[in-house]
Design an enzyme around this catalytic site. Structure first.
Site, PDB file in Angstrom:
ATOM      1  N   ASP A  72       0.823  -1.214   0.000  1.00 39.70           N
ATOM      2  CA  ASP A  72       0.000   0.000   0.000  1.00 39.70           C
ATOM      3  C   ASP A  72       0.858   1.265   0.000  1.00 39.70           C
ATOM      4  O   ASP A  72       2.074   1.204   0.184  1.00 39.70           O
ATOM      5  CB  ASP A  72      -0.960  -0.009   1.208  1.00 39.70           C
ATOM      6  CG  ASP A  72      -0.291  -0.481   2.497  1.00 39.70           C
ATOM      7  OD1 ASP A  72       0.953  -0.468   2.567  1.00 39.70           O
ATOM      8  OD2 ASP A  72      -1.014  -0.864   3.430  1.00 39.70           O
ATOM      9  N   ASP A 141      -7.213  -3.324  14.496  1.00 41.90           N
ATOM     10  CA  ASP A 141      -8.608  -3.702  14.231  1.00 41.90           C
ATOM     11  C   ASP A 141      -8.669  -4.885  13.255  1.00 41.90           C
ATOM     12  O   ASP A 141      -9.694  -5.142  12.637  1.00 41.90           O
ATOM     13  CB  ASP A 141      -9.397  -2.503  13.673  1.00 41.90           C
ATOM     14  CG  ASP A 141      -8.749  -1.923  12.431  1.00 41.90           C
ATOM     15  OD1 ASP A 141      -7.757  -2.506  11.932  1.00 41.90           O
ATOM     16  OD2 ASP A 141      -9.235  -0.881  11.936  1.00 41.90           O
ATOM     17  N   HIS A 143      -7.056  -5.301  10.408  1.00 45.96           N
ATOM     18  CA  HIS A 143      -6.979  -5.079   8.960  1.00 45.96           C
ATOM     19  C   HIS A 143      -5.658  -5.543   8.374  1.00 45.96           C
ATOM     20  O   HIS A 143      -4.645  -5.574   9.050  1.00 45.96           O
ATOM     21  CB  HIS A 143      -7.305  -3.624   8.585  1.00 45.96           C
ATOM     22  CG  HIS A 143      -6.241  -2.620   8.894  1.00 45.96           C
ATOM     23  ND1 HIS A 143      -6.448  -1.549   9.741  1.00 45.96           N
ATOM     24  CD2 HIS A 143      -4.971  -2.492   8.453  1.00 45.96           C
ATOM     25  CE1 HIS A 143      -5.348  -0.821   9.795  1.00 45.96           C
ATOM     26  NE2 HIS A 143      -4.426  -1.362   9.035  1.00 45.96           N
ATOM     27  N   GLU A 148      -9.618  -1.801   5.401  1.00 49.70           N
ATOM     28  CA  GLU A 148     -10.237  -1.416   6.665  1.00 49.70           C
ATOM     29  C   GLU A 148     -11.474  -2.278   6.944  1.00 49.70           C
ATOM     30  O   GLU A 148     -12.007  -2.920   6.038  1.00 49.70           O
ATOM     31  CB  GLU A 148     -10.659   0.054   6.578  1.00 49.70           C
ATOM     32  CG  GLU A 148      -9.488   1.016   6.321  1.00 49.70           C
ATOM     33  CD  GLU A 148      -8.612   1.254   7.550  1.00 49.70           C
ATOM     34  OE1 GLU A 148      -8.381   0.286   8.305  1.00 49.70           O
ATOM     35  OE2 GLU A 148      -8.149   2.381   7.739  1.00 49.70           O
TER      36      GLU A 148
END
Ligand code: GLP
Length: 267
Positions: A72, A141, A143, A148
């Site tokens: 990314d 979280d 990801h 996300e």
């Protein structure tokens, strides 16, 4: 899925780096048969990159005929920006090893047409024969890359809006100010990661424990996108003990027993 539980971050990093180095070595890459490696950024892989540099200096690892694709990149940060993922990769790994700079692929978050950039990235991966081993980290979280919570588990490389949680988590690199963290990023999709022939994720620290529990012990769920690994045929999570704080005793014992019997079989 294998879960490798190491005593601490350092041991987890060494285990992962040596595993990856072994895979590259055994693959015997050639110009016409390159080893295609997916790579992450963030704090989690820093120990792996440190170990890669050391293995390279000891001539135990070479990146000749290795092609890399990073996961990314932030939108709007140029390559020289101190927090761009390109700069991170150059400083932490690529400037120190023998990789052909033409073999490095990192999404361009400054591209005029971001959608075309993402499409071309997927095409480049395909043109190289697909990713042999995708290495990754995990957000607290759950990801993977910048997929996300709520991302499609079939998603491909695309523009993604970052959650407030991710901006707060990454604010430490932007003067502690979440509003300075770019709001969007380009990221490979969950589907892109799942297409890799093997996936290895490094997870460390108590702050990742709740996510690790969801990813391993709960069902496949688009709110914890790394849980997609449950559907992968060749996946390894390497973690430290702190990251297992929310796992059941029985889960930890089971995965440890698997590794003990693997080691015993190898003699
Ligand atoms: C970002 C990156 C992820 C990384 C995650 C965790 O969201 N896009 O690839 O896994 O942060 O980062 P860290 O390793 O610093 O905890």
């Amino acid at each position: 899925m294998r879960l490798i539980i190491c005593k601490n971050y350092n041991e987890a990093s060494c285990w992962a780096a040596n595993y990856i180095a072994g895979r590259i070595k055994n693959f015997a890459a050639r110009a016409d048969k390159p080893f295609v490696l997916g790579l992450p950024t963030g704090s989690s892989p820093l120990g792996i990159y440190r170990e890669f540099r050391s293995l390279y200096e000891k001539r135990q690892l070479s990146f000749t005929n290795v092609i890399t694709f990073n996961m990314d990149e932030y939108v709007g940060l140029d390559a020289g920006h101190p927090q761009s993922y390109r700069r991170f990769m150059m400083e932490n790994l690529f400037n120190h090893v023998d990789i052909d700079k033409g073999n490095i692929h990192i999404l361009n978050g400054m591209a005029e047409d971001l959608t075309a950039e993402c499409r071309a990235y997927e095409e480049s991966i395909r043109a190289c024969g697909g990713i042999e081993l995708f290495v990754g980290g995990m957000g607290s979280d759950g990801h993977i890359a910048f997929n996300e919570p709520g991302s499609s588990l079939h998603s491909r490389t695309r523009v993604k809006t970052l959650t407030r949680d991710t901006k707060i988590a990454n604010a430490r690199f932007f003067d502690g100010d979440p509003d300075k963290v770019p709001s969007t990023a380009l990221t490979v999709g969950v589907g892109t990661v799942m297409d890799a022939r093997e996936v290895l994720i490094i997870v460390s620290g108590h702050s990742k424990a709740r996510a690790l529990h969801a990813v391993i012990e709960e069902g496949v769920n688009h709110l914890w996108t790394l849980s997609c690994l449950q559907m992968h045929q060749r996946a390894i999570i390497v973690c430290d003990e702190d990251a297992t704080d929310e796992l059941k005793v029985g889960t930890v014992r089971y995965f440890k027993e698997i590794e003990t019997s693997v080691a015993e079989r190898k003699g």
